[in-house]
Design an enzyme around this catalytic site. Structure first.
Site, PDB file in Angstrom:
ATOM      1  CE1 TYR A  45      -4.289   7.725   2.311  1.00 29.88           C
ATOM      2  CE2 TYR A  45      -5.258   6.149   1.135  1.00 29.88           C
ATOM      3  CZ  TYR A  45      -4.211   6.551   2.254  1.00 29.88           C
ATOM      4  OH  TYR A  45      -2.723   6.265   2.608  1.00 29.88           O
ATOM      5  CG  ASP A  87     -33.145 -18.734  14.838  1.00 30.33           C
ATOM      6  OD1 ASP A  87     -34.059 -17.954  15.147  1.00 30.33           O
ATOM      7  OD2 ASP A  87     -33.252 -17.925  13.519  1.00 30.33           O
ATOM      8  CG  HIS A 130      -2.342   1.156   1.137  1.00 32.19           C
ATOM      9  ND1 HIS A 130      -3.116   1.489   0.155  1.00 32.19           N
ATOM     10  CD2 HIS A 130      -2.237   1.946   2.016  1.00 32.19           C
ATOM     11  CE1 HIS A 130      -4.012   2.153   0.201  1.00 32.19           C
ATOM     12  NE2 HIS A 130      -3.399   2.889   1.334  1.00 32.19           N
TER      13      HIS A 130
HETATM   14  C1  FAD Z   1       1.108   2.777   3.712  1.00 33.41           C
HETATM   15  C2  FAD Z   1       0.274   2.369   4.508  1.00 33.41           C
HETATM   16  C3  FAD Z   1      -0.492   3.231   5.221  1.00 33.41           C
HETATM   17  C4  FAD Z   1      -2.168   2.921   5.965  1.00 33.41           C
HETATM   18  N1  FAD Z   1      -2.686   4.480   6.494  1.00 33.41           N
HETATM   19  C5  FAD Z   1      -3.174   4.324   7.650  1.00 33.41           C
HETATM   20  C6  FAD Z   1      -4.780   5.234   8.034  1.00 33.41           C
HETATM   21  O1  FAD Z   1      -4.434   6.299   7.167  1.00 33.41           O
HETATM   22  N2  FAD Z   1      -4.718   5.226   8.387  1.00 33.41           N
HETATM   23  C7  FAD Z   1      -5.412   3.963   9.350  1.00 33.41           C
HETATM   24  O2  FAD Z   1      -5.985   4.169  10.490  1.00 33.41           O
HETATM   25  N3  FAD Z   1      -4.665   2.941   9.040  1.00 33.41           N
HETATM   26  C8  FAD Z   1      -3.803   2.655   8.371  1.00 33.41           C
HETATM   27  N4  FAD Z   1      -2.597   1.680   7.516  1.00 33.41           N
HETATM   28  C9  FAD Z   1      -3.694   0.637   8.498  1.00 33.41           C
HETATM   29  C10 FAD Z   1      -2.316  -0.193   9.233  1.00 33.41           C
HETATM   30  O3  FAD Z   1      -1.614   0.609   9.685  1.00 33.41           O
HETATM   31  C11 FAD Z   1      -3.017  -0.736  10.297  1.00 33.41           C
HETATM   32  O4  FAD Z   1      -4.166  -1.170  10.448  1.00 33.41           O
HETATM   33  C12 FAD Z   1      -1.969  -0.640  11.477  1.00 33.41           C
HETATM   34  O5  FAD Z   1      -0.705  -0.796  12.185  1.00 33.41           O
HETATM   35  C13 FAD Z   1      -1.972  -2.583  12.170  1.00 33.41           C
HETATM   36  O6  FAD Z   1      -1.616  -2.262  13.081  1.00 33.41           O
HETATM   37  P1  FAD Z   1      -1.632  -4.020  13.970  1.00 33.41           P
HETATM   38  O7  FAD Z   1      -1.696  -3.486  15.468  1.00 33.41           O
HETATM   39  O8  FAD Z   1      -2.164  -4.980  13.273  1.00 33.41           O
HETATM   40  O9  FAD Z   1       0.160  -4.142  13.277  1.00 33.41           O
HETATM   41  P2  FAD Z   1       1.131  -4.240  13.317  1.00 33.41           P
HETATM   42  O10 FAD Z   1       1.188  -2.637  13.525  1.00 33.41           O
HETATM   43  O11 FAD Z   1       1.655  -4.585  11.975  1.00 33.41           O
HETATM   44  O12 FAD Z   1       2.296  -4.706  15.053  1.00 33.41           O
HETATM   45  C14 FAD Z   1       1.870  -6.324  14.443  1.00 33.41           C
HETATM   46  C15 FAD Z   1       3.037  -6.560  15.182  1.00 33.41           C
HETATM   47  O13 FAD Z   1       3.835  -7.736  15.580  1.00 33.41           O
HETATM   48  C16 FAD Z   1       5.113  -7.702  15.884  1.00 33.41           C
HETATM   49  N5  FAD Z   1       4.907  -9.709  15.439  1.00 33.41           N
HETATM   50  C17 FAD Z   1       5.155  -9.932  14.694  1.00 33.41           C
HETATM   51  N6  FAD Z   1       5.278 -11.559  14.699  1.00 33.41           N
HETATM   52  C18 FAD Z   1       6.018 -11.473  16.061  1.00 33.41           C
HETATM   53  C19 FAD Z   1       6.231 -12.644  16.731  1.00 33.41           C
HETATM   54  N7  FAD Z   1       6.141 -13.838  16.269  1.00 33.41           N
HETATM   55  N8  FAD Z   1       6.645 -12.922  17.845  1.00 33.41           N
HETATM   56  C20 FAD Z   1       6.154 -10.670  18.315  1.00 33.41           C
HETATM   57  N9  FAD Z   1       5.983  -9.835  17.566  1.00 33.41           N
HETATM   58  C21 FAD Z   1       5.296 -10.337  16.665  1.00 33.41           C
HETATM   59  C22 FAD Z   1       5.381  -7.563  14.199  1.00 33.41           C
HETATM   60  O14 FAD Z   1       6.923  -6.975  14.436  1.00 33.41           O
HETATM   61  C23 FAD Z   1       4.797  -5.481  14.682  1.00 33.41           C
HETATM   62  O15 FAD Z   1       5.084  -5.125  16.040  1.00 33.41           O
HETATM   63  C24 FAD Z   1      -1.696   1.947   6.665  1.00 33.41           C
HETATM   64  C25 FAD Z   1      -1.394   0.908   6.356  1.00 33.41           C
HETATM   65  C26 FAD Z   1      -0.145   1.491   5.274  1.00 33.41           C
HETATM   66  C27 FAD Z   1       0.914   0.115   4.944  1.00 33.41           C
END
Ligand code: FAD
Length: 814
Positions: free
Chosen positions: A254, A533, A228
Site C-alpha cells: 500500500y 436461533d 509491521h
Molecule cells: C506500522 C504500522 C502501520 C499502521 N498503519 C495503519 C494505517 O495506515 N491505518 C490504520 O487504520 N491502522 C494502521 N495501523 C494500526 C493502528 O496503529 C492500530 O490498529 C491502532 O493504533 C490501535 O489502537 P489501540 O488504541 O487499539 O492500541 P494502542 O495505540 O496500542 O493503545 C493501547 C494503549 O494501552 C496502553 N496500555 C497498555 N497496558 C496498559 C496498562 N496496564 N495500563 C494503562 N495503559 C495501558 C498502552 O500504553 C497504549 O497506549 C498501523 C500499525 C502499525 C504498527
C-alpha cells in the site's frame, strides 16, 4: 495532569485511538463519569506509528457502516475540538493485476453499492490519471472509493481525547493498571501503581497489551503482536498532495502521500511475530529495529509499481508492532467470562480506520448493555476453546497476516493449527474421502471426494472443483439417505427447578412443552432482534437440552447465561464434548435407522419435533426427529465413546440402500431450497422474527412474558420496514455468493444475506431483506420487478412466494 480519582463509573484502559474514541462516545451518550488510564502518554502504543490510511470497505454491512462513520467523524472532529487531525479525503485506489482479482474487485464494488458506499471501476489508464507515478502495464483494472482518506493518527487521537475531556471525561497518563478488584465474579475496581479506583465497568482498550490485561481478569483476548513495517521517502517529484491512497493487493503493498514523498508498506507472507515471551516493560513511544532484509520482498514489488522509488531517498523504515487476531477482524464487546468487562482491541493494522466507528459501537454496547446492532464479525463471543491457546492463536494469526492482501476466495478455509478438535469419526470420514473445513477449531466434513478425486478445494470465482461431488451428496439426501457428522454442534443442558421458567423468559417460542418435545426457537434482545436461533429439547421436567451451531458456542452460552432472570434456580452447562452428533437424513432414513434399533420409529410412535432415547447396539442415543435439510430424518446425539460403533452400524445397514456420507456444503444447498434461515447471515440481532418471516415461532398470542416481547408487540401493530424474501436465477452461469445488491423496479432495496445453488430445483437461490421506509406489504414485496447486481452486472431475478422445495418432488438436475 489530572489526578487519579477514587471512583469512576467506567474505567477505560489505554489511551490509544480506541480508548480515546470509546471515552469520547461514552461522553456523547451522557456518560460523563469516564476515566481513561494510560500507562505511558496518549498515543504511545501502536497509534503513534500508524501510517494513517483510512479505508472503509469490509465484507459486512455493519462493519462497513462503522468505518463510514469514522470518516464522517474525522471530517468534523477538527472543527468540533479545535485540534488538528490531518484528515484528508483524497479517496482510495485498489488495483487488480489479473482477471480473478478484477472479479473480486467487481464483487467488492457490488458489496460497496449494497452498503451505500461509492466505489467506481476504472480502466488502467483512468487509474494512472489519478496516480501518475504508477506503472500500469500489468493492470487489468482498478476501483476508486472517493470517500476513503488518510489522517494523522496521533492528532486524530488527541482530538478524540480533547473531545472526551470537553464533555467531562478524565484522562490520567503515566498510570498503569496492574490488577483488578473483584466482587462476586464482577470487576469492581482497578488497581494501579498510584492507587485503586472503584468502578462499575472496565473497558480493555490496551492494544497489544489487551491479552495480558485480559489474563489479569480471567478473560481470553485472542491477539498477538506482529511486526509491521513501512517506509517513508523523501519528497518525490510528481507526488501530489491530493493523490489517493493506493492498495495493490496482488503485490501485497500500500501507499500514501506524506509531505511530498510516499509512505509504502505491505503484508509479507512470512510475518515476524513479536514479544512471544511478553512485551518488555516500558515499551511506549518505542519502535523496533528496521529490518531492511525482511522488507526487501515488498520493496521489490513496490519498485515495479512505482519505478520512481528507485531514485527516492529513504527517510526511515518504521517497524512497529501491532496486535493481530486469528481471523483478521477486531475484537469488540462484553467478555463472556465476566459481566461488566468490555474489550476493544486487536485492530489488525486498521485501527485508525476503525477507531471512530468501533469506539461508538463499543460505547453504545456499554450504555445499552447489549450490542447496538449486529456486530457478529467482530464480537468477542465468536471465539472459543482454540483461542485460549496463545500458541494456536499465534499460528493462525500469522497465516491471516500473510493473507491480508491475498485473494479472499469464496469458501476459503485456513490451513494452520489443524487438526485441533476432531470428532470420533474423523479418521473414518477421512478414509472415506472427506475434505474438511474448520470452525472454532473443529474439523468438519465439507464434502466427500469420490472417483479418485483429491479431497482438496481448488478455489476460483467460478464453480469450484467440489460442485459435482456436493451435487451427488445432495441427491442422496433427497432420494435416499445420507449421514452428516455434526458432532461439533454446541450442546448445553439447562438444569434446575426453574429451568422451564428461565427458558420461557429467554425463548420467543413456547418451550414449556411436555417432556420429549423439541421446540425450534429464537432468543431475542430487548429490541426484538434475533440473538440466537436454536433447538430446545425438554428431556425432563427440570432439564432442557439445547443444540446450536458450532460457531455460536460461546455467544449463545453467554447470551443464555446472562439472561437467566435473577433469583431463578437454573444452571447452564456446556455438554458439547459428551455427545457426538450424526444426522441421518433422507426419505430412507427410517429404513436405515430401523435396521439398527428396536425402537418404534413410525410416525405415530415417533412424530416430528419429538425426541426419545433409543438403543443402537447398546448405545443410549438421544434421537431428535427434526431436520435442517427438508427431509425425514433424525439427529442422533450419541455418547462420544459410542460414536464410531453407531456410525459403523448405520453405514453397514444403509450402504445397500444407497446411504451416502455428506458434508456441510450439501447442507447449505439443501437448506437454501427449503428456506431455513442461517443465524449470522440471514438472521441476526438486526432482524426481528417478523421481518425474518419467523413470526410463527413466536408466542406473542399466548400470554407469556419473554425477552423482546414488548418490541415485537409494538412492531406487530405497524408495517414492517423490511421483509425476508427468496430470489432465484435460472442461469447456471450466474454465481450467487451472498451480498449481491438487490434492486426493485430499479431502486436499491437491499442485498443478499446468503445464496448458493439448489441442485434439486436447478436454480441459483438467494435470500435477502427487501427494505422500504414506508413499509413492505405483500403488494410491495411481490408487485415489483427485481434484479440482482452480481459483480457489477445487473441480472433479472424472480421473487418466490414459498419455499422452493417440497419433499414430494425429488427430481434432481445436477
Ligand atoms: C506500522 C504500522 C502501520 C499502521 N498503519 C495503519 C494505517 O495506515 N491505518 C490504520 O487504520 N491502522 C494502521 N495501523 C494500526 C493502528 O496503529 C492500530 O490498529 C491502532 O493504533 C490501535 O489502537 P489501540 O488504541 O487499539 O492500541 P494502542 O495505540 O496500542 O493503545 C493501547 C494503549 O494501552 C496502553 N496500555 C497498555 N497496558 C496498559 C496498562 N496496564 N495500563 C494503562 N495503559 C495501558 C498502552 O500504553 C497504549 O497506549 C498501523 C500499525 C502499525 C504498527
Amino acid at each position: 495532569m489530572a489526578s487519579l480519582p477514587q471512583a469512576a463509573r467506567v474505567v477505560v484502559i489505554g489511551g490509544g485511538i480506541i480508548g480515546c474514541s470509546t471515552a469520547y462516545h461514552l461522553t456523547r451518550l451522557g456518560w460523563k463519569d469516564v476515566l481513561v488510564l494510560e500507562k505511558g502518554r496518549l498515543t504511545s502504543g501502536s497509534t503513534f506509528h500508524a501510517a494513517g490510511l483510512v479505508g472503509q470497505l469490509r465484507s459486512s454491512a455493519n462493519i462497513t457502516q462503522l468505518l463510514k462513520y469514522s470518516v464522517e467523524l474525522y471530517d468534523k472532529l477538527e472543527e468540533e475540538t479545535g485540534q488538528a487531525t490531518g484528515w484528508k479525503q483524497n479517496g482510495g485506489l485498489r488495483l487488480a493485476c489479473n482477471e480473478e482479482r478484477m472479479t473480486e474487485i467487481k464483487r467488492q464494488a457490488t458489496t460497496a453499492h449494497s452498503f451505500g458506499l461509492e466505489m467506481h471501476l476504472l480502466t488502467p489508464s483512468e487509474a494512472k490519471d489519478l496516480w501518475p507515478l504508477m506503472d500500469v502495464s500489468d493492470l487489468v483494472g482498478a476501483a476508486f472509493l472517493p470517500t476513503d482518506g488518510q489522517a494523522n493518527p496521533s492528532d486524530i487521537t488527541l482530538a478524540l481525547a480533547k473531545g472526551a475531556r470537553m464533555e467531562g471525561a478524565t484522562i490520567v497518563e503515566e498510570c498503569e493498571v496492574t490488577g483488578f478488584e473483584m466482587t462476586n465474579g464482577r470487576v469492581t475496581g482497578v488497581q494501579t501503581g498510584s492507587g485503586n479506583v472503584s468502578c462499575e465497568i472496565v473497558v480493555n482498550c490496551a492494544g497489544q497489551w489487551a491479552r495480558r490485561i485480559g489474563e489479569m481478569a480471567g478473560i481470553s483476548v485472542p491477539l498477538v503482536s506482529v511486526e509491521h513495517q513501512y517506509m517513508v521517502t523523501e519528497a518525490i517529484e510528481g507526488v501530489a498532495r491530493d493523490m489517493p491512497t493506493l492498495r495493490d493487493p496482488d503485490r501485497l503493498i500500500y501507499f500514501k502521500e506524506e509531505v511530498g514523498g510516499l509512505v509504502m508498506g505491505g503484508y509479507e507472507p512470512n510475518p515476524k511475530p513479536w514479544a512471544v515471551d511478553g512485551i518488555p516493560q516500558g515499551f511506549n513511544f518505542t519502535l523496533l529495529e528496521s529490518d531492511f532484509d525482511h522488507f526487501e520482498q515488498l520493496m521489490e514489488q513496490a519498485l515495479v509499481r512505482v519505478p520512481a522509488l528507485a531514485e527516492a531517498g529513504v527517510k526511515e523504515l518504521i517497524n512497529g508492532p501491532e496486535s493481530f487476531t486469528p481471523d483478521g477482524s477486531f475484537i469488540l464487546g462484553e467478555a463472556p467470562e465476566r459481566q461488566g468487562f468490555y474489550v476493544g482491541a486487536g485492530f489488525n493494522a486498521f485501527g485508525i480506520a476503525s477507531g471512530g466507528g468501533a469506539g461508538k459501537a463499543l460505547a453504545e454496547w456499554i450504555a445499552g448493555g447489549e450490542p447496538p446492532m449486529d456486530l457478529w464479525p467482530v464480537d468477542i463471543r465468536r471465539f472459543g476453546r482454540p483461542h485460549q491457546s496463545t500458541d494456536w492463536v499465534r499460528t493462525r494469526t500469522l497465516e491471516l497476516y500473510g493473507k491480508h492482501y491475498t485473494m479472499s476466495w469464496p469458501f476459503e478455509e485456513h490451513e494452520s493449527g489443524r487438526p485441533e478438535r476432531v470428532s470420533p469419526l474423523y479418521g473414518a470420514l477421512k478414509d472415506s474421502g472427506a475434505c474438511f473445513g474448520e470452525k472454532l477449531g473443529w474439523e468438519r466434513p465439507n464434502w466427500f471426494a469420490t472417483n479418485g478425486q483429491a479431497p482438496r478445494d481448488v478455489y476460483s470465482y467460478g464453480r469450484q472443483n467440489w460442485f459435482e461431488a456436493v451435487g451427488q451428496e445432495h441427491q442422496a439426501v433427497r432420494e435416499k439417505a445420507a449421514l452428516f457428522d455434526q458432532s461439533s454442534f454446541a450442546k448445553f443442558l439447562m438444569v434446575g427447578p426453574d429451568a422451564a421458567a428461565a427458558l420461557s423468559w429467554i425463548c420467543a417460542n413456547d418451550v414449556e412443552k411436555p417432556v420429549g418435545s423439541i421446540v425450534y426457537t429464537q432468543m431475542l434482545n430487548s429490541r426484538g432482534g434475533i440473538e440466537c436461533d436454536l433447538t430446545v429439547v425438554r428431556v425432563a421436567e427440570d432439564q432442557f437440552y439445547i443444540v446450536t451451531g458450532t460457531g455460536f458456542a460461546t455467544h449463545d452460552f453467554a447470551h443464555i447465561e446472562r439472561t437467566i432472570p435473577e433469583g431463578l434456580q437454573a444452571t447452564l452447562i456446556d455438554v458439547t464434548s459428551g455427545h457426538a452428533t450424526l444426522s441421518l437424513m433422507g426419505p430412507l432414513a427410517r429404513d436405515v435407522l430401523s435396521a439398527v434399533t428396536d425402537a418404534d420409529l413410525s410416525n405415530e410412535a415417533f412424530p416430528f419435533a419429538t425426541a426419545q432415547t433409543i438403543s443402537i447396539g447398546g448405545a443410549p442415543v438421544r434421537a431428535l426427529r427434526i431436520t435442517y435439510v427438508g427431509e425425514l430424518g433424525w439427529e442422533l446425539h450419541i455418547p462420544t465413546e459410542y460414536a464410531l460403533s453407531v456410525y459403523t452400524k448405520l453405514w453397514k445397514a444403509g450402504e445397500p440402500l444407497g446411504l451416502a456420507n455428506a458434508g456441510y456444503r450439501a447442507i447449505e444447498s439443501l437448506r437454501l431450497e427449503k428456506g431455513y434461515r442461517a443465524w449470522g447471515s440471514d438472521i441476526n440481532p438486526d432482524h426481528t422474527p417478523f421481518e425474518a418471516g419467523l413470526g410463527w415461532a413466536v408466542k406473542l398470542r399466548k400470554n407469556i412474558p419473554f425477552l423482546g416481547r414488548e418490541a415485537l408487540a409494538e412492531q406487530a401493530g405497524s408495517p414492517l420496514k423490511k421483509r425476508f424474501a427468496c430470489f432465484t436465477i435460472d442461469d447456471p452461469d450466474v454465481i450467487l455468493l451472498g451480498r449481491e445488491t438487490l434492486y426493485r423496479d430499479g431502486e436499491r432495496v437491499g442485498w443478499l444475506s446468503s445464496a448458493g445453488w439448489g441442485y434439486t430445483v436447478a436454480k441459483n437461490i438467494g435470500y435477502g431483506y427487501v427494505r422500504c421506509a414506508d413499509g413492505v406489504d405483500d403488494d410491495f414485496l411481490y408487485g415489483g420487478g427485481y434484479e440482482l447486481e452480481v459483480a457489477t452486472e445487473r441480472v433479472a431475478c424472480s421473487i418466490e412466494r414459498k419455499a422452493l422445495y417440497d419433499p414430494a418432488m425429488a427430481r434432481i438436475k445436477v
